[in-house]
Design a protein around this motif. Structure first.
Motif, PDB file in Angstrom:
ATOM      1  N   LYS A 145       1.131  -1.157   0.082  1.00  0.00           N
ATOM      2  CA  LYS A 145       0.067   0.104   0.042  1.00  0.00           C
ATOM      3  C   LYS A 145       0.652   1.280  -0.049  1.00  0.00           C
ATOM      4  O   LYS A 145       2.067   1.273  -0.611  1.00  0.00           O
ATOM      5  CB  LYS A 145      -0.891  -0.067   1.121  1.00  0.00           C
ATOM      6  CG  LYS A 145      -1.829  -1.388   1.133  1.00  0.00           C
ATOM      7  CD  LYS A 145      -2.642  -1.472   2.297  1.00  0.00           C
ATOM      8  CE  LYS A 145      -3.509  -2.925   2.292  1.00  0.00           C
ATOM      9  NZ  LYS A 145      -4.628  -3.025   3.081  1.00  0.00           N
ATOM     10  N   HIS A 182      -8.852  -3.508  -5.770  1.00  0.00           N
ATOM     11  CA  HIS A 182      -8.646  -3.435  -4.309  1.00  0.00           C
ATOM     12  C   HIS A 182      -9.753  -2.826  -3.662  1.00  0.00           C
ATOM     13  O   HIS A 182     -10.263  -1.623  -4.227  1.00  0.00           O
ATOM     14  CB  HIS A 182      -7.183  -2.918  -3.970  1.00  0.00           C
ATOM     15  CG  HIS A 182      -7.042  -3.302  -2.304  1.00  0.00           C
ATOM     16  ND1 HIS A 182      -7.445  -2.739  -1.291  1.00  0.00           N
ATOM     17  CD2 HIS A 182      -6.151  -4.482  -1.856  1.00  0.00           C
ATOM     18  CE1 HIS A 182      -7.172  -3.142  -0.264  1.00  0.00           C
ATOM     19  NE2 HIS A 182      -6.126  -4.126  -0.349  1.00  0.00           N
ATOM     20  N   GLU A 189     -11.075 -11.122  -0.425  1.00  0.00           N
ATOM     21  CA  GLU A 189     -10.693 -10.180   0.738  1.00  0.00           C
ATOM     22  C   GLU A 189     -11.964  -9.644   1.295  1.00  0.00           C
ATOM     23  O   GLU A 189     -12.426  -8.519   0.897  1.00  0.00           O
ATOM     24  CB  GLU A 189      -9.845  -9.119   0.138  1.00  0.00           C
ATOM     25  CG  GLU A 189      -8.351  -9.444  -0.461  1.00  0.00           C
ATOM     26  CD  GLU A 189      -7.358  -8.266  -0.289  1.00  0.00           C
ATOM     27  OE1 GLU A 189      -6.500  -8.776   0.221  1.00  0.00           O
ATOM     28  OE2 GLU A 189      -7.486  -7.328  -0.853  1.00  0.00           O
ATOM     29  N   ALA A 194     -12.273  -7.621   6.784  1.00  0.00           N
ATOM     30  CA  ALA A 194     -10.885  -8.380   7.514  1.00  0.00           C
ATOM     31  C   ALA A 194      -9.944  -7.537   7.205  1.00  0.00           C
ATOM     32  O   ALA A 194      -8.732  -8.060   7.662  1.00  0.00           O
ATOM     33  CB  ALA A 194     -10.990  -9.548   6.955  1.00  0.00           C
ATOM     34  N   ILE A 195      -9.931  -6.517   6.376  1.00  0.00           N
ATOM     35  CA  ILE A 195      -8.593  -5.920   5.744  1.00  0.00           C
ATOM     36  C   ILE A 195      -8.231  -4.906   6.787  1.00  0.00           C
ATOM     37  O   ILE A 195      -9.002  -3.803   7.060  1.00  0.00           O
ATOM     38  CB  ILE A 195      -9.099  -5.302   4.393  1.00  0.00           C
ATOM     39  CG1 ILE A 195      -9.070  -6.425   3.529  1.00  0.00           C
ATOM     40  CG2 ILE A 195      -7.652  -4.468   4.002  1.00  0.00           C
ATOM     41  CD1 ILE A 195      -9.484  -5.998   2.062  1.00  0.00           C
ATOM     42  N   GLY A 196      -7.116  -4.972   7.559  1.00  0.00           N
ATOM     43  CA  GLY A 196      -6.487  -4.129   8.331  1.00  0.00           C
ATOM     44  C   GLY A 196      -7.088  -3.934   9.713  1.00  0.00           C
ATOM     45  O   GLY A 196      -6.784  -2.927  10.442  1.00  0.00           O
ATOM     46  N   SER A 201      -6.142  -9.415   7.073  1.00  0.00           N
ATOM     47  CA  SER A 201      -5.326  -9.779   8.293  1.00  0.00           C
ATOM     48  C   SER A 201      -4.751 -10.974   8.409  1.00  0.00           C
ATOM     49  O   SER A 201      -4.798 -11.833   9.475  1.00  0.00           O
ATOM     50  CB  SER A 201      -6.568  -9.723   9.269  1.00  0.00           C
ATOM     51  OG  SER A 201      -6.976  -8.262   9.567  1.00  0.00           O
ATOM     52  N   LEU A 227      -2.927 -12.596  -0.104  1.00  0.00           N
ATOM     53  CA  LEU A 227      -2.658 -11.347  -0.485  1.00  0.00           C
ATOM     54  C   LEU A 227      -2.430 -10.460   1.029  1.00  0.00           C
ATOM     55  O   LEU A 227      -3.426 -10.350   1.676  1.00  0.00           O
ATOM     56  CB  LEU A 227      -3.804 -10.601  -1.134  1.00  0.00           C
ATOM     57  CG  LEU A 227      -3.252  -8.997  -1.812  1.00  0.00           C
ATOM     58  CD1 LEU A 227      -2.064  -9.116  -2.571  1.00  0.00           C
ATOM     59  CD2 LEU A 227      -4.502  -8.854  -2.894  1.00  0.00           C
ATOM     60  N   GLY A 280      -1.367  -7.510   3.544  1.00  0.00           N
ATOM     61  CA  GLY A 280      -1.001  -6.303   3.656  1.00  0.00           C
ATOM     62  C   GLY A 280      -0.052  -5.949   4.753  1.00  0.00           C
ATOM     63  O   GLY A 280       1.275  -5.940   4.905  1.00  0.00           O
ATOM     64  N   GLY A 281      -0.518  -5.557   6.122  1.00  0.00           N
ATOM     65  CA  GLY A 281       0.337  -5.323   7.111  1.00  0.00           C
ATOM     66  C   GLY A 281       1.312  -6.255   7.492  1.00  0.00           C
ATOM     67  O   GLY A 281       2.547  -5.696   7.770  1.00  0.00           O
TER      68      GLY A 281
HETATM   69  P1  PGA Z   1      -4.097  -6.605   5.530  1.00  0.00           P
HETATM   70  O1  PGA Z   1      -4.401  -5.935   4.101  1.00  0.00           O
HETATM   71  O2  PGA Z   1      -3.480  -7.940   5.391  1.00  0.00           O
HETATM   72  O3  PGA Z   1      -3.583  -5.482   6.355  1.00  0.00           O
HETATM   73  O4  PGA Z   1      -5.532  -6.877   6.105  1.00  0.00           O
HETATM   74  C1  PGA Z   1      -4.760  -7.034   3.298  1.00  0.00           C
HETATM   75  C2  PGA Z   1      -4.981  -6.309   1.685  1.00  0.00           C
HETATM   76  O5  PGA Z   1      -5.416  -5.149   1.749  1.00  0.00           O
HETATM   77  O6  PGA Z   1      -4.549  -6.834   0.800  1.00  0.00           O
END
Ligand code: PGA
Length: 261
Positions: A12, A100, A172, A176-178, A218, A237, A239-240
């Motif tokens: 990101k 995304h 995704e 659950a994202i971030g 996550s 995939l 992110g953090g």
């Molecule tokens: P995250 O992000 O692992 O930080 O939840 C995943 C993504 O946005 O692809």
């Protein structure tokens, strides 16, 4: 059909080119100490300015696929601030993340725009990682499958199935994202099976059997093994947890343990 697992980091808007180079050094050191087993693809999606630095590391042998986080729908022109598919190819990208949820939610990208971008990427041999996923509200309203089917059908509406052999889909769930709230194994298994069945209706059973479906949201070293064990999960995939080479690699190792040898 065997599907090579793919673990891709999405940085990101993090990591300057200097930080990206340090990440590559750390990854190289980790891999020198303990090689990753064969049969898994690693990828990383740096911000645009860091792409050339990571591309140089890949040229020197770092085993990574270079991925772009986004691309414009047109090949060139008066689009201040945008980056085109030919530019990404020229700098060494071999895949591009499209659709995304942050692009959808924060930058207003619609399925129609995403479909145009998918077409431009596919036509120019930059295979997409198409991201789809439901919001918490949609899940609570029992609309998860409707949303996944729509996003998949609409996102792929402008390309012929035979052009899609290199497609990757990332499931995704937006909630659950971030957030640290990972989907349960049952939720992930059901969503991935549904995505594969939906894709079979779009592109045929053979292509669906070969489609790599990543889970994102996550993913951490502590939950990767459980998620990796789900039959229709072909990678992640991340992110953090991809921002540190060590945790990224720990996730990749968990995935590699499920890879066909
Ligand atoms: P995250 O992000 O692992 O930080 O939840 C995943 C993504 O946005 O692809």
């Amino acid at each position: 059909m065997t599907r090579t697992p793919l673990v891709a980091g999405n940085w990101k808007m993090n990591h300057t080119p200097t930080q990206a180079a340090a990440w590559c050094d750390a990854l190289r050191a980790e891999l020198a100490a303990d090689e990753l087993p064969e049969g898994i693809e690693l990828g990383v999606a740096p911000a645009f300015p860091a792409l050339p630095r990571v591309a140089a590391e890949i040229e020197r042998g770092l085993p990574l696929t270079l991925i772009a986080q986004n691309a414009h729908r047109e090949l060139s022109g008066a689009f201040t601030g945008e980056v085109s598919v030919p530019m990404l190819l020229d700098v060494g990208c071999r895949r591009v993340i499209l659709g995304h949820s942050e692009r959808r939610q924060l930058f207003g990208e619609t399925d129609a725009l995403i479909a145009r971008k998918v077409r431009t990427a596919v036509d120019n041999h930059l295979p997409p990682i198409l991201c789809i996923g439901e919001t918490e509200q949609e899940r609570e309203a029992g609309r998860t499958e409707v949303v996944l089917e729509q996003q998949l059908q609409r996102g792929l509406a402008e390309v012929a199935p035979e052009a899609l052999d290199d497609l990757v889909v990332a499931y995704e769930p937006v909630w659950a994202i971030g957030t640290g709230r990972v989907a349960t194994s049952d939720q992930v298994a059901a969503a991935h099976a549904f995505v594969r069945a939906t894709y079979a209706a779009i592109a045929g059973a053979d292509r669906a059997a070969g489609l790599r479906i990543l889970y994102g949201g996550s993913v951490k070293p502590g939950n990767a093994a459980e998620l990796a064990a789900i039959g229709d999960v072909d990678g992640f995939l991340v992110g953090g947890a991809s921002l540190e080479a060590e945790s990224f690699l720990a996730i990749a190792r968990a995935m590699a343990r499920t890879a066909p040898s």
